[in-house]
Scaffold this motif. Structure first.
Motif, PDB file in Angstrom:
ATOM      1  N   GLY A 226     -18.233  46.755 -25.134  1.00 37.35           N
ATOM      2  CA  GLY A 226     -18.163  48.197 -24.948  1.00 37.35           C
ATOM      3  C   GLY A 226     -17.339  48.644 -23.763  1.00 37.35           C
ATOM      4  N   SER A 227     -16.802  47.724 -22.987  1.00 31.06           N
ATOM      5  CA  SER A 227     -16.039  48.071 -21.788  1.00 31.06           C
ATOM      6  C   SER A 227     -14.611  48.495 -22.152  1.00 31.06           C
ATOM      7  CB  SER A 227     -15.989  46.877 -20.841  1.00 31.06           C
ATOM      8  OG  SER A 227     -15.123  47.115 -19.774  1.00 31.06           O
ATOM      9  N   PRO A 228     -14.023  49.428 -21.395  1.00 32.73           N
ATOM     10  CA  PRO A 228     -12.618  49.804 -21.638  1.00 32.73           C
ATOM     11  C   PRO A 228     -11.653  48.634 -21.437  1.00 32.73           C
ATOM     12  CG  PRO A 228     -13.703  51.415 -20.232  1.00 32.73           C
ATOM     13  CD  PRO A 228     -14.629  50.251 -20.340  1.00 32.73           C
ATOM     14  N   ASN A 229     -12.080  47.647 -20.684  1.00 31.42           N
ATOM     15  CA  ASN A 229     -11.219  46.487 -20.437  1.00 31.42           C
ATOM     16  C   ASN A 229     -11.229  45.479 -21.580  1.00 31.42           C
ATOM     17  OD1 ASN A 229     -10.569  47.515 -17.948  1.00 31.42           O
ATOM     18  ND2 ASN A 229     -11.959  46.183 -16.801  1.00 31.42           N
ATOM     19  N   ILE A 233      -7.006  44.382 -21.116  1.00 25.23           N
ATOM     20  CA  ILE A 233      -6.382  43.819 -19.920  1.00 25.23           C
ATOM     21  C   ILE A 233      -5.836  42.431 -20.247  1.00 25.23           C
ATOM     22  CG2 ILE A 233      -6.749  43.189 -17.513  1.00 25.23           C
ATOM     23  CD1 ILE A 233      -6.938  46.181 -18.185  1.00 25.23           C
ATOM     24  N   ARG A 234      -4.679  42.136 -19.726  1.00 21.77           N
ATOM     25  CA  ARG A 234      -4.030  40.856 -19.995  1.00 21.77           C
ATOM     26  C   ARG A 234      -4.828  39.694 -19.391  1.00 21.77           C
ATOM     27  NH1 ARG A 234       1.448  40.211 -17.057  1.00 21.77           N
ATOM     28  NH2 ARG A 234       1.655  42.311 -17.921  1.00 21.77           N
ATOM     29  N   CYS A 235      -4.959  38.631 -20.159  1.00 22.34           N
ATOM     30  CA  CYS A 235      -5.652  37.426 -19.688  1.00 22.34           C
ATOM     31  C   CYS A 235      -4.754  36.688 -18.707  1.00 22.34           C
ATOM     32  CB  CYS A 235      -6.017  36.526 -20.865  1.00 22.34           C
ATOM     33  SG  CYS A 235      -6.760  34.943 -20.369  1.00 22.34           S
ATOM     34  N   ALA A 247      -9.655  32.122 -28.910  1.00 17.49           N
ATOM     35  CA  ALA A 247      -9.976  33.358 -29.628  1.00 17.49           C
ATOM     36  C   ALA A 247     -11.238  34.020 -29.097  1.00 17.49           C
ATOM     37  CB  ALA A 247     -10.134  33.067 -31.115  1.00 17.49           C
ATOM     38  N   LEU A 248     -12.050  33.286 -28.361  1.00 16.76           N
ATOM     39  CA  LEU A 248     -13.282  33.857 -27.804  1.00 16.76           C
ATOM     40  C   LEU A 248     -13.037  34.631 -26.512  1.00 16.76           C
ATOM     41  CD1 LEU A 248     -15.724  30.847 -28.359  1.00 16.76           C
ATOM     42  CD2 LEU A 248     -15.462  32.891 -29.787  1.00 16.76           C
ATOM     43  N   CYS A 249     -11.827  34.631 -26.037  1.00 15.41           N
ATOM     44  CA  CYS A 249     -11.519  35.313 -24.777  1.00 15.41           C
ATOM     45  C   CYS A 249     -11.667  36.821 -24.961  1.00 15.41           C
ATOM     46  CB  CYS A 249     -10.107  34.965 -24.320  1.00 15.41           C
ATOM     47  SG  CYS A 249      -9.684  35.660 -22.706  1.00 15.41           S
ATOM     48  N   THR A 250     -12.242  37.474 -23.980  1.00 14.97           N
ATOM     49  CA  THR A 250     -12.461  38.923 -24.039  1.00 14.97           C
ATOM     50  C   THR A 250     -11.321  39.709 -23.411  1.00 14.97           C
ATOM     51  OG1 THR A 250     -13.707  38.813 -21.981  1.00 14.97           O
ATOM     52  CG2 THR A 250     -14.962  38.618 -24.024  1.00 14.97           C
ATOM     53  N   TYR A 251     -10.235  39.012 -23.062  1.00 20.03           N
ATOM     54  CA  TYR A 251      -9.051  39.669 -22.513  1.00 20.03           C
ATOM     55  C   TYR A 251      -7.910  39.571 -23.530  1.00 20.03           C
ATOM     56  CZ  TYR A 251     -11.576  39.565 -18.092  1.00 20.03           C
ATOM     57  OH  TYR A 251     -12.520  39.749 -17.103  1.00 20.03           O
ATOM     58  N   ALA A 252      -6.884  40.378 -23.325  1.00 22.01           N
ATOM     59  CA  ALA A 252      -5.772  40.448 -24.276  1.00 22.01           C
ATOM     60  C   ALA A 252      -4.816  39.284 -24.067  1.00 22.01           C
ATOM     61  CB  ALA A 252      -5.025  41.771 -24.119  1.00 22.01           C
ATOM     62  N   HIS A 253      -4.517  38.595 -25.176  1.00 18.91           N
ATOM     63  CA  HIS A 253      -3.516  37.527 -25.130  1.00 18.91           C
ATOM     64  C   HIS A 253      -2.173  38.126 -25.547  1.00 18.91           C
ATOM     65  CE1 HIS A 253      -6.449  33.848 -25.271  1.00 18.91           C
ATOM     66  NE2 HIS A 253      -6.653  34.672 -24.240  1.00 18.91           N
ATOM     67  N   ASN A 254      -1.666  38.962 -24.697  1.00 19.18           N
ATOM     68  CA  ASN A 254      -0.433  39.686 -24.972  1.00 19.18           C
ATOM     69  C   ASN A 254       0.284  39.897 -23.639  1.00 19.18           C
ATOM     70  OD1 ASN A 254       1.627  41.391 -25.687  1.00 19.18           O
ATOM     71  ND2 ASN A 254       0.331  42.858 -26.783  1.00 19.18           N
ATOM     72  N   MET A 255       1.506  39.426 -23.570  1.00 20.08           N
ATOM     73  CA  MET A 255       2.235  39.527 -22.314  1.00 20.08           C
ATOM     74  C   MET A 255       2.627  40.962 -21.981  1.00 20.08           C
ATOM     75  SD  MET A 255       2.184  36.587 -21.041  1.00 20.08           S
ATOM     76  CE  MET A 255       3.310  36.860 -19.672  1.00 20.08           C
ATOM     77  N   ALA A 257       0.479  43.463 -22.354  1.00 27.35           N
ATOM     78  CA  ALA A 257      -0.746  44.165 -21.962  1.00 27.35           C
ATOM     79  C   ALA A 257      -0.775  44.336 -20.450  1.00 27.35           C
ATOM     80  CB  ALA A 257      -1.969  43.387 -22.432  1.00 27.35           C
ATOM     81  N   PRO A 258      -1.340  45.428 -19.959  1.00 28.87           N
ATOM     82  CA  PRO A 258      -1.409  45.656 -18.506  1.00 28.87           C
ATOM     83  C   PRO A 258      -2.356  44.663 -17.847  1.00 28.87           C
ATOM     84  CG  PRO A 258      -2.691  47.311 -19.658  1.00 28.87           C
ATOM     85  CD  PRO A 258      -1.982  46.528 -20.727  1.00 28.87           C
ATOM     86  N   ILE A 259      -2.125  44.433 -16.585  1.00 28.95           N
ATOM     87  CA  ILE A 259      -2.991  43.496 -15.864  1.00 28.95           C
ATOM     88  C   ILE A 259      -4.244  44.171 -15.319  1.00 28.95           C
ATOM     89  CG2 ILE A 259      -1.088  41.973 -15.246  1.00 28.95           C
ATOM     90  CD1 ILE A 259      -1.018  43.266 -12.502  1.00 28.95           C
ATOM     91  N   SER A 260      -4.283  45.518 -15.385  1.00 30.78           N
ATOM     92  CA  SER A 260      -5.475  46.262 -14.979  1.00 30.78           C
ATOM     93  C   SER A 260      -5.412  47.647 -15.592  1.00 30.78           C
ATOM     94  CB  SER A 260      -5.578  46.363 -13.450  1.00 30.78           C
ATOM     95  OG  SER A 260      -4.552  47.186 -12.948  1.00 30.78           O
ATOM     96  N   LEU A 261      -6.548  48.351 -15.606  1.00 29.01           N
ATOM     97  CA  LEU A 261      -6.585  49.698 -16.142  1.00 29.01           C
ATOM     98  C   LEU A 261      -5.758  50.654 -15.290  1.00 29.01           C
ATOM     99  CD1 LEU A 261     -10.281  50.203 -17.309  1.00 29.01           C
ATOM    100  CD2 LEU A 261      -8.241  49.883 -18.713  1.00 29.01           C
TER     101      LEU A 261
END
Length: 296
Positions: A226-229, A233-235, A247-255, A257-261
């Motif tokens: 439920g978090s906005p992150n 946020i980029r892993c 695939a279990l990572c809760t961060y974005a695997h996308n270069m 993607a921002p590193i923070s909100l």
């Protein structure tokens, strides 16, 4: 008829002469008879024998004192070995010497398997406080702690006591750290930051090569759905070339993607704001002097 007058000097001579006569007379010495000398010779060996008898008696007394002291020492050592290990006694350990006195009894209790979770955690704290390294004691603790951890009999704070003890005494047990990783993997997000740092440093410092996903979570705890992150946020580990969670990572695997909100807000703000175009851009998009955020 006149008396004859005597000179005073004559009287002095008479007095001095009498004194000299008295000094001249020698006082008789008390003679020692032959029988007395013989008796003294016979008494001399008796005195020496008596002295020897007393010396023998003194050495015998000293031996008895040593035996009593040794017996008291043995009884004291047996009392220390038979001393019951309690939570209060473990919490009272604040010195190396006190830990020495309790170590034999603690070792027997560990071998018997009669130490509870609270006592195990207290033993870890006591060993760490006293900086008391005993391989047998530590092996005994590592024999019972993993079962307690996997059986959910130890809280996260008590597991932290075990980790701090191993870190302080530089003692590694693979089974212990693997059981900690397995049990507390789903609870990392609830752990305090300082605790996560200690656990990660202990695993790294002691050379724990397994449970790399757990070690990654200690550095970067998971984001709840439920978090906005969440997966926004980029892993950081993906950006470095390898994420242990996949695939279990809760961060974005996308270069991209921002590193923070905060960076994401800056990016969105740049996209939404009005921009003044140059003259060349005006010919390419139209006659309006300003273009809105719809341009891409």
């Amino acid at each position: 008829m006149r008396r004859a007058v005597k000179c005073a000097a004559a009287n002095d001579e008479e007095d001095v002469g009498g004194a000299l006569d008295e000094r001249g007379t020698k006082r008789p010495r008390k003679g020692v008879s032959a029988s007395s000398r013989e008796a003294a010779k016979q008494d001399a060996p008796k005195k020496k024998k008596k002295e020897k008898e007393f010396a023998w008696m003194d050495s015998e007394d000293e031996d008895e004192d040593e035996d009593v002291a040794e017996l008291a020492h043995k009884e004291e050592a047996e009392d220390d070995e038979n001393e019951e290990v309690t939570l209060e006694k473990l919490e009272a350990v604040h010195s190396f010497g006190r830990m020495v006195m309790l170590s034999d009894s603690l070792g027997k209790t560990l071998k018997a398997g009669s130490l509870g979770p609270n006592e195990c955690a207290a033993a870890c704290r006591a060993l760490a406080r006293a900086k008391f390294f005993d391989n047998d004691l530590l092996e005994g603790l590592c024999g019972c702690l993993p079962r307690m951890i996997e059986g959910n009999r130890l809280s996260v704070e008590q597991a932290h006591d075990a980790v701090e003890c191993m870190k302080e005494l530089n003692f590694y047990n693979k089974e212990l750290f693997s059981s900690i990783a397995k049990t507390f993997k789903q609870k990392v997000s609830t752990m305090a930051g300082g605790m996560r740092v200690v656990w990660f440093e202990a695993m790294q410092g002691l050379g724990h090569k397994k449970d790399l996903d757990f070690q990654q979570l200690l550095q970067m705890p998971p984001v709840p759905p439920g978090s906005p992150n969440y997966r926004t946020i980029r892993c950081a580990f993906f950006a470095k070339g390898g994420c242990e969670l996949g695939a279990l990572c809760t961060y974005a695997h996308n270069m991209h993607a921002p590193i923070s909100l905060t960076d994401a807000a800056k990016e969105d703000g740049w996209r939404m704001r009005s921009v003044m175009l140059t003259q060349d851009q005006m010919y390419s998009v139209g006659n309006d002097a300003y273009a809105s955020a719809g341009l891409r």
